[in-house]
Motif scaffolding. Structure first.
Motif, PDB file in Angstrom:
ATOM      1  N   ASP A   2     -48.347  60.688  38.206  1.00  0.00           N
ATOM      2  CA  ASP A   2     -48.401  61.240  36.848  1.00  0.00           C
ATOM      3  C   ASP A   2     -47.497  60.448  35.909  1.00  0.00           C
ATOM      4  N   ASP A  21     -57.928  70.131  19.914  1.00  0.00           N
ATOM      5  CA  ASP A  21     -57.578  69.030  20.831  1.00  0.00           C
ATOM      6  C   ASP A  21     -58.570  67.874  20.783  1.00  0.00           C
ATOM      7  N   ASN A  25     -59.159  64.831  23.518  1.00  0.00           N
ATOM      8  CA  ASN A  25     -60.471  64.682  24.163  1.00  0.00           C
ATOM      9  C   ASN A  25     -61.024  63.267  23.988  1.00  0.00           C
ATOM     10  N   LYS A  28     -59.276  61.258  26.563  1.00  0.00           N
ATOM     11  CA  LYS A  28     -59.859  61.577  27.872  1.00  0.00           C
ATOM     12  C   LYS A  28     -61.196  60.867  28.059  1.00  0.00           C
ATOM     13  N   GLU A  29     -62.021  60.865  27.015  1.00  0.00           N
ATOM     14  CA  GLU A  29     -63.323  60.198  27.086  1.00  0.00           C
ATOM     15  C   GLU A  29     -63.167  58.692  27.289  1.00  0.00           C
ATOM     16  N   ALA A  33     -58.330  60.133  31.611  1.00  0.00           N
ATOM     17  CA  ALA A  33     -57.065  60.816  31.896  1.00  0.00           C
ATOM     18  C   ALA A  33     -57.075  62.250  31.375  1.00  0.00           C
ATOM     19  N   GLU A  34     -56.420  63.130  32.099  1.00  0.00           N
ATOM     20  CA  GLU A  34     -56.176  64.499  31.643  1.00  0.00           C
ATOM     21  C   GLU A  34     -54.770  64.551  31.051  1.00  0.00           C
ATOM     22  N   PHE A  36     -51.692  67.073  29.412  1.00  0.00           N
ATOM     23  CA  PHE A  36     -51.173  68.427  29.278  1.00  0.00           C
ATOM     24  C   PHE A  36     -49.819  68.388  28.587  1.00  0.00           C
ATOM     25  N   ILE A  44     -49.577  63.032  31.773  1.00  0.00           N
ATOM     26  CA  ILE A  44     -50.865  62.363  31.924  1.00  0.00           C
ATOM     27  C   ILE A  44     -51.215  62.311  33.404  1.00  0.00           C
ATOM     28  N   LYS A  45     -52.387  62.830  33.747  1.00  0.00           N
ATOM     29  CA  LYS A  45     -52.844  62.859  35.138  1.00  0.00           C
ATOM     30  C   LYS A  45     -54.200  62.160  35.248  1.00  0.00           C
ATOM     31  N   GLY A  47     -57.889  62.176  35.921  1.00  0.00           N
ATOM     32  CA  GLY A  47     -58.904  63.212  35.843  1.00  0.00           C
ATOM     33  C   GLY A  47     -60.173  62.837  36.582  1.00  0.00           C
TER      34      GLY A  47
END
Length: 334
Positions: A2, A21, A25, A28-29, A33-34, A36, A44-45, A47
């Motif tokens: 992470d 958000d 998003n 993320k696209e 990455a996800e 939070f 950052i995780k 995804g």
């Protein structure tokens, strides 16, 4: 694996994340990455969008997401706004290894509108276009719809006029779309061609205000004319803009460029993918690219779909048409 990024103190988190958000998003696209929020940090995780990537590719994608977030926070900390359009542009730049902040996009004011709003380049392409207009006597701004070719040229002309660098602004457009239909429009010749000059009027009114623009037009400090009106003139100390230049013939383009007199600056704008000339007629803009490419003090600025500053869908529409015509080039001939 992470990543954690501290949120810069004082920035508007709602603006950073976007309405519902939307900015997160977009990241993320683009990266998979996800993202939070945990107190004063963003986590950052990896995804589901990273499924199938190697560990190294995942690391690179998360590094990209972290870089984008840092760039967005720097923009807000510097006092600039961050809407969905700008967020998408920052992401596209970062994917190409380019920093929005390091290139100082948006910090160079062209002029102020009559309402006091500063007009600035919004993309690197626009910034380079502005710099070319400042440095060169003749500039060609070529690119798709929505990239600000005409609007920026008009703003630069008004700025030059206010600074007494020129005595006159001349805006011209070929009335190719009109053809035989001009005779069916009501009014005298000027009233017949005015609808084809409307985009130029719109830019003038937006920057100067309608009343001020009309006063300068009455004093003949500003002219908005069909290209045909340019024949036989020599234009000294003028800022001259030719819009929709892809619809000029070879003869018209040469005629226009040779109107330039002492102390004048010329900007030619056009989109070579939207030529409305009759079949068999060659575009003067297309030819000018070949003929003038090596002439000193003439610059060609090519704006791209990434420079589109209208609705995000405009960029997607342009890309869709480009892909289609690359796949079916014969369709361009119909």
């Amino acid at each position: 694996m992470d990543r954690k990024i501290r949120i810069i103190d004082g920035i508007d988190r709602i603006e950073l994340f976007g309405n519902l958000d939307v900015n997160l998003n977009l990241i993320k696209e683009a990266t998979g990455a996800e993202i939070f929020q945990r107190e004063d940090e963003l986590v950052i995780k990896a995804g589901p969008g990273m499924d199938g990537l190697t560990d190294e590719e995942k690391e690179n994608a998360m590094e990209l997401a972290a870089g984008i977030l840092s760039e967005m926070m720097s923009i807000l900390a510097g006092g600039e706004s961050l809407d969905k359009q700008k967020a998408a542009y920052v992401i596209n730049l970062k994917k190409e290894g380019i920093s929005y902040g390091e290139n100082r996009v948006g910090r160079d004011v062209i002029c102020f509108t009559h309402k006091g709003k500063p007009l600035k380049p919004k993309t690197l392409g626009q910034k380079n276009y502005v710099n070319s207009i400042r440095e060169k006597d003749v500039v060609f701004g070529i690119g798709p719809a929505g990239t600000g070719k005409t609007y920026i040229a008009v703003a630069m002309a008004i700025n030059a006029f206010k600074n007494k660098e020129v005595q006159k602004i001349i805006l011209a457009r070929p009335a190719v779309e009109a053809g035989e239909r001009l005779g069916f429009l009501p009014g005298d010749l000027q009233e017949k061609v005015d609808p084809y000059l409307r985009p130029l009027y719109d830019a003038l009114y937006d920057v100067l205000g309608r009343d001020a623009a009309q006063r300068l037009k009455e004093k003949e400090a500003i002219e908005v004319v069909p290209l045909a009106y340019m024949r036989g003139r020599t234009l000294d100390n003028s800022f001259i803009i030719l819009d929709e230049a892809q619809n000029t013939t070879r003869e018209q383009m040469k005629m226009f460029l040779t109107r330039m007199g002492f102390g004048s600056k010329v900007v030619v704008t056009g989109d070579i993918t939207q030529i409305d000339l009759p079949r068999g007629k060659k575009s003067g803009l297309v030819e000018a690219q070949r003929v003038l490419k090596d002439v000193k003090d003439i610059d060609f600025c090519y704006l791209k779909d990434a420079d589109v500053v209208r609705h995000e869908l405009v960029r997607k529409i342009i890309n869709a048409y480009d892909r289609y015509y690359k796949k079916y080039p014969e369709e361009m001939e119909e």
